[in-house]
Structure formats: structure tokens, C-alpha cells
Design an enzyme around this catalytic site. Structure first.
Site, mmCIF file in Angstrom:
data_model
loop_
_atom_site.group_PDB
_atom_site.id
_atom_site.type_symbol
_atom_site.label_atom_id
_atom_site.label_comp_id
_atom_site.label_asym_id
_atom_site.label_seq_id
_atom_site.Cartn_x
_atom_site.Cartn_y
_atom_site.Cartn_z
ATOM 1 C CG ASP A 101 -8.693 -4.450 -2.778
ATOM 2 O OD1 ASP A 101 -9.852 -4.471 -2.663
ATOM 3 O OD2 ASP A 101 -7.892 -3.641 -3.097
ATOM 4 C CG HIS B 20 -2.106 0.991 1.158
ATOM 5 N ND1 HIS B 20 -2.064 2.276 1.319
ATOM 6 C CD2 HIS B 20 -3.177 0.693 0.595
ATOM 7 C CE1 HIS B 20 -3.116 2.677 1.139
ATOM 8 N NE2 HIS B 20 -4.092 1.947 0.655
HETATM 9 C C1 SDX Z 1 -6.372 -0.045 -2.878
HETATM 10 O O1 SDX Z 1 -4.586 4.469 -1.569
HETATM 11 C C2 SDX Z 1 -5.697 3.701 -1.279
HETATM 12 O O2 SDX Z 1 -6.066 4.199 -0.296
HETATM 13 C C3 SDX Z 1 -6.180 2.812 -2.120
HETATM 14 C C4 SDX Z 1 -6.929 1.630 -1.331
HETATM 15 C C5 SDX Z 1 -8.613 2.345 -1.045
HETATM 16 O O3 SDX Z 1 -9.120 2.078 -0.132
HETATM 17 O O4 SDX Z 1 -8.869 3.269 -1.800
HETATM 18 O O5 SDX Z 1 -6.600 1.374 -0.047
HETATM 19 C C6 SDX Z 1 -7.551 0.573 -2.122
HETATM 20 O O6 SDX Z 1 -6.158 0.349 -4.254
HETATM 21 C C7 SDX Z 1 -5.556 -1.095 -2.118
HETATM 22 C C8 SDX Z 1 -4.174 -1.651 -2.913
HETATM 23 C C9 SDX Z 1 -4.532 -2.623 -4.158
HETATM 24 N N1 SDX Z 1 -3.597 -2.977 -4.978
HETATM 25 C C10 SDX Z 1 -3.154 -4.102 -5.092
HETATM 26 O O7 SDX Z 1 -3.145 -4.874 -4.048
HETATM 27 C C11 SDX Z 1 -2.123 -4.479 -5.946
HETATM 28 C C12 SDX Z 1 -0.685 -4.954 -5.463
HETATM 29 N N2 SDX Z 1 0.246 -3.960 -4.916
HETATM 30 C C13 SDX Z 1 0.847 -2.939 -5.637
HETATM 31 O O8 SDX Z 1 0.874 -3.245 -6.968
HETATM 32 C C14 SDX Z 1 1.224 -1.803 -4.888
HETATM 33 O O9 SDX Z 1 1.655 -2.080 -3.634
HETATM 34 C C15 SDX Z 1 0.296 -0.649 -4.516
HETATM 35 C C16 SDX Z 1 -0.336 -0.124 -5.889
HETATM 36 C C17 SDX Z 1 -0.674 -0.985 -3.635
HETATM 37 C C18 SDX Z 1 1.166 0.629 -4.129
HETATM 38 O O10 SDX Z 1 1.967 1.009 -5.043
HETATM 39 P P1 SDX Z 1 3.288 2.184 -4.595
HETATM 40 O O11 SDX Z 1 2.951 2.840 -3.509
HETATM 41 O O12 SDX Z 1 3.614 3.087 -6.036
HETATM 42 O O13 SDX Z 1 4.365 1.195 -4.422
HETATM 43 P P2 SDX Z 1 5.339 0.520 -5.327
HETATM 44 O O14 SDX Z 1 4.802 -0.241 -6.482
HETATM 45 O O15 SDX Z 1 6.426 1.757 -5.806
HETATM 46 O O16 SDX Z 1 6.218 -0.516 -4.346
HETATM 47 C C19 SDX Z 1 7.190 -0.295 -3.597
HETATM 48 C C20 SDX Z 1 8.352 -1.590 -3.642
HETATM 49 C C21 SDX Z 1 8.705 -1.814 -5.018
HETATM 50 O O17 SDX Z 1 9.907 -2.419 -5.327
HETATM 51 P P3 SDX Z 1 11.094 -1.700 -5.436
HETATM 52 O O18 SDX Z 1 10.941 -0.977 -6.651
HETATM 53 O O19 SDX Z 1 11.274 -0.610 -4.475
HETATM 54 O O20 SDX Z 1 12.172 -2.510 -5.300
HETATM 55 O O21 SDX Z 1 7.354 -2.561 -3.366
HETATM 56 C C22 SDX Z 1 7.455 -3.719 -4.275
HETATM 57 C C23 SDX Z 1 7.560 -2.779 -5.441
HETATM 58 O O22 SDX Z 1 7.819 -3.508 -6.676
HETATM 59 N N3 SDX Z 1 6.048 -3.997 -4.152
HETATM 60 C C24 SDX Z 1 5.525 -5.467 -4.255
HETATM 61 C C25 SDX Z 1 4.286 -5.291 -4.112
HETATM 62 N N4 SDX Z 1 3.793 -4.113 -3.842
HETATM 63 C C26 SDX Z 1 4.901 -3.531 -3.840
HETATM 64 N N5 SDX Z 1 6.378 -6.454 -4.501
HETATM 65 C C27 SDX Z 1 5.624 -7.583 -4.703
HETATM 66 N N6 SDX Z 1 4.100 -7.678 -4.494
HETATM 67 C C28 SDX Z 1 3.455 -6.697 -4.272
HETATM 68 N N7 SDX Z 1 2.120 -6.577 -3.987
#
Ligand code: SDX
Length: 432
Positions: free
Chosen positions: A367, A309
């Protein structure tokens, strides 16, 4: 909001370039007010994805992502989920205070009186292919509400805005249920005023005209709680989309539609459907390890859906409540051994012990467990994101209303760091 502190921007020679005021909210981190930065320095800030930018001030929802705290209008989500109904929470988000019993009766009555949709709206469904994704249909049909309520709606008038909020909260369940019925070729079910908000939705969604409908109170309570957990989440992507669309003075139903479109993506509200697909794909506890490896591999696009998140660097408090709801619903239905729930629990356990997830502070989000509960309630997976939209509608309209009534409100207009060609002259086609 202003406090006495200022931050000074200095250049490489350590000379002051400008001083910027620091603003404090009622709780949470202070913010640097950069509104005059361009005027003072000729520079903008650069913040793709708004990771360090407060786009507005708001009184609605507070998140402490480090501590895993979520408050609606100051009330902890755990207390609201335990002690209130979804409609009480709607009242709270819209009005700032929990309702008295007579305020609640009046609010519930107003919502009930607006659950039917204009009969002509049903024609819109027929224009969609039967196999269209329900989110595509909902985007179209909620957008079409703007055609029914436009000329008579003055967004500068608080009464009109309140009626718009009631209409949206009332009609969204009807439209969501209709989109499902349409996709499976069953007749639309009209709302029934004697039922509660959630009972009415469950009947429109799950019953047919051929049978009586007897809602199970434990399942009704579970769905009500799911809606509470989704009701608002400060400036998330879809809410920011609603605010940006609304900042131009556009029709509110069109703005909410923009939010629904944004929510659909798998990185946002589409994740609940993606989690279930992922669990089905993993299939068995013995296959978890290779998927954890894939999730950690930079060259593999696979990510653990329902994990991570932008704001929470701790357990999402909604995920904890959702996991408890999962237990309640599966117990009630005699599904204690549900294969996907067991798989999800084990996946969570393994991920939370893995160095990669610990170091990046990746925890289950809202989720991760919601799809398992929704599936047990009889909701098909292609409707999961629509269920999220149903809960979030109140948050979207509350933020839209807050923005429109804010005297500081102006059209949202970010700037950019231009990296394209500099000025050049057109060469005639024959010479290119
Ligand atoms: C919701 O913002 C809100 O409030 C949203 C929400 C709401 O109520 O409205 O809470 C609802 O949208 C929840 C999120 C649902 N999405 C997912 O579950 C999809 C999987 N999660 C991700 O794609 C991600 O964690 C996000 C989109 C939720 C957050 O993205 P960020 O803040 O841009 O973080 P990032 O993608 O840059 O991640 C940071 C690091 C990265 O690695 P590095 O580049 O630093 O090496 O963490 C890694 C990412 O690759 N990472 C993951 C991961 N999520 C982040 N690695 C593996 N699996 C994951 N799920």
C-alpha cells in the site's frame, strides 16, 4: 502432507501429555496438527489474531516473509508482473496453470460477455447518499448481486462456481466505476466489448459520454500490473473472512461482500488511502522526523501507514514493483518531481535507517506506493481501496472455490478462552 515427525506435549514434570503429528507442505514451515488436541487433552490452543495458526491447506499462493518471496501457483510475482496480463493471472489463480492462447481467448471472451450488470442493479445506487464512501456503496451493491444470482446457483456444481467467478471478475470493474460516477453525479458508462479489461475499466471510470476516450498504453499497463500485484495474498484478513463466511455454504457474492467489508479497514486495504492522507498531512520532507517520532511513540496512535506486515519481515516484493511502476507512470506523465512521491521516497529512506524500524523489521508494504500511482492515473483517493478490491476479487473467489471443493471442508468455528462471569442467578430487578 503427513510426515513421520511428531511433537510431544509434556507437562511440568516432563511427562508426555500427548503426541501430535507434524504436517509438511510442498515448501514453507511445517505445521503441528492440533485437530485432536482437545480430544486428547481437554485443552484448546490460544492464538488471537492467528499469528501461529494455519487455518487451511491451500495450493494457490505462497509467501516466504523472511526472504520477501511471493509466488502465485508457484510463479514469482516479478515474472507474472513483467510477462503476463491481469486476466492471464486470473486464469492462473482460478485454474492452477497459465492459459494456452486458445484458453486465454475463451476466458477473455467469457469475462467480456459478463461485464454488464443487470439493469435493475442500477436502482441500488440511488438509495445511497451521494457523498457515501464508495466502499460503502460497493459493499451494498456487490452484496445485492446475491439477490440476482441465488436460486440458479448450485455451489456444489463446479460449472456454476466457474460462472460465478467469471461474473465476479467481469462485473466488479463495472460496479467500482459506477460507484465513482454516482458519487460525482456523472452518468454511468456502459462497458465496451472491443476494449481490453483494463482499458474498459479506465473508460468506465474516467471518461464521459461527451468525449472520445484514448487510453495511454503505458498507463493501461501500469494499472494492469497494479491489479496483478493485488490479485492474491494467501490467508490475509479479507480472504480468511471470505472463507469463513463461505464455510457455512452461504451465497458466494454475499461471502465476497464480507471480504470487501474486511478489506476496507485501515490496517488492511484501507491503508492505501490512509498513506496518501498521511503524506498530505506530513506535507514536506522537513516534517518527516517528528512523524517518525510519533510512529515510534507507544502512547501516540499514529503509525506509518503502508509500513509493516504480519508475514513480511523483509521488503514486500509487491512494494518494490509498485515503486518501479510509480517511476514509469510519473515519467510518462512528466511528473518526475511529484511532491508526494519524493516525500514517500525520503520517508522510506529515513524509516529504513531508523533503529526502531530495523529492529521490528518494518518495511514498506504493497500500500505504500500504490496510492501515488493511482492518483497519477486520475483515480481519486477515496477509490483506492475499491481498486484493491477489484484486484483481490479473483483471489477471494479462487479461495472460496478451493474451499468448497475441498473434501475436508467443514464450517469454520473457532473456540475461545472464556474470561467472563461464572454461573450466577438472576436477581429480580427490584432487588438489584
Ligand atoms: C495489507 O496480510 C496480508 O496479506 C495483507 C495484505 C494483502 O495483500 O492482503 O498484504 C494487505 O493489509 C498490508 C498492510 C496495510 N496496513 C498498513 O500499512 C497499516 C500500518 N501497518 C500496521 O498497522 C501493521 O504493521 C500491520 C497491521 C500491517 C501488521 O500488524 P501485526 O502483524 O499485528 O503487527 P503489530 O501491529 O503487532 O506490529 C508489531 C510491532 C508493534 O510494536 P510492539 O508492540 O512490538 O512494540 O511493530 C510496530 C507495532 O506497534 N508497528 C509499527 C508499524 N507497524 C507495526 N510501528 C510504527 N508504524 C507501523 N506501520
Amino acid at each position: 502432507m503427513t510426515n513421520q515427525r511428531r511433537v510431544t506435549l509434556v507437562n511440568e514434570e516432563n511427562q508426555s501429555v500427548c503426541e501430535l503429528p507434524v504436517l509438511s507442505g510442498t515448501t514453507g514451515p511445517d505445521v503441528v496438527d492440533v485437530q485432536d488436541l482437545y480430544k486428547k487433552t481437554g485443552m484448546f490452543t490460544y492464538d488471537p489474531g492467528y499469528t501461529s495458526t494455519a487455518s487451511c491447506s491451500s495450493k494457490i499462493t505462497f509467501i516466504d516473509g523472511e526472504a520477501g518471496i511471493l509466488l502465485y501457483r508457484g510463479y514469482p510475482i516479478e515474472q507474472l508482473a513483467e510477462q503476463c496480463t491481469f486476466l492471464e493471472v486470473c486464469y492462473l489463480l482460478l485454474n492452477g496453470e497459465l492459459p494456452t492462447s486458445s484458453q486465454m481467448d475463451q476466458f477473455e471472451h467469457s469475462v467480456t460477455m459478463h461485464t454488464m450488470v443487470h439493469d435493475q442493479l442500477t436502482n441500488f445506487f440511488k438509495g445511497f447518499r451521494r457523498d457515501a464512501h464508495p466502499m460503502a456503496i460497493i459493499v451494498g451493491v456487490v452484496g445485492a448481486l446475491s439477490a440476482f444470482y441465488h436460486d440458479a446457483l448450485d455451489i456444489t456444481n463446479k460449472k456454476d462456481r466457474d460462472l460465478c467467478a467469471i461474473r465476479l471478475i467481469a462485473k466488479i470493474p463495472t460496479i467500482v466505476a459506477m460507484s465513482h460516477k454516482y458519487s460525482i453525479g456523472l452518468p454511468f458508462m456502459h462497458p465496451q466489448n472491443k476494449l481490453s479489461y483494463v482499458e474498459n475499466f479506465m473508460r468506465m471510470m474516467l471518461a464521459t459520454p461527451c468525449d472520445d476516450f484514448h487510453p495511454n498504453p503505458i498507463l493501461v499497463k501500469a494499472l494492469d500490473r497494479i491489479l496483478i500485484l493485488h490479485a492474491d495474498h494467501e490467508q490475509n484478513a479479507s480472504t480468511s473472512t471470505v472463507r469463513l463466511a463461505g464455510s457455512s455454504g452461504a451465497n458466494p457474492y454475499a461471502c465476497i461482500t464480507a471480504g470487501i467489508a474486511c478489506l476496507w479497514g485501515a490496517a488492511h486495504g484501507g491503508a492505501n488511502e490512509a498513506v496518501l492522507n498521511m503524506l498530505e498531512e506530513i506535507g514536506d520532507i522537513s516534517h518527516i522526523d517528528p512523524y517518525i517520532k510519533k510512529a515510534k511513540d507507544k502512547n501516540d496512535p499514529f503509525r506509518l501507514m503502508g509500513f509493516g506486515h504480519r508475514v513480511y519481515k523483509n521488503y514486500d516484493p509487491r512494494a518494490k514493483l509498485m515503486r518501479a511502476t510509480c517511476h514509469e507512470v510519473l515519467n510518462e506523465l512528466g511528473l518526475h518531481d511529484d511532491r508526494l512521491f519524493k516525500l514517500a521516497l525520503e520517508l522510506e529512506r529515513i524509516a529504513l535507517e531508523d533503529e526502531y524500524f530495523i529492529e521490528k523489521k518494518l518495511y514498506p508494504n504493497v500500500d505504500f506506493y500504490s496510492g501515488i500511482v493511482l492518483r497519477a492515473l486520475g483515480i481519486p483517493s477515496n477509490m483506492f481501496t475499491a481498486m484493491f478490491a477489484m484486484g483481490r476479487s479473483v483471489g477471494w473467489i479462487a479461495h472460496w472455490d478451493e474451499m468448497i471443493s475441498d473434501p475436508e471442508q467443514k464450517i469454520g468455528r473457532p473456540r475461545q478462552l472464556y474470561t467472563g462471569s461464572t454461573r450466577r442467578d438472576v436477581v429480580p430487578m427490584a432487588a438489584r
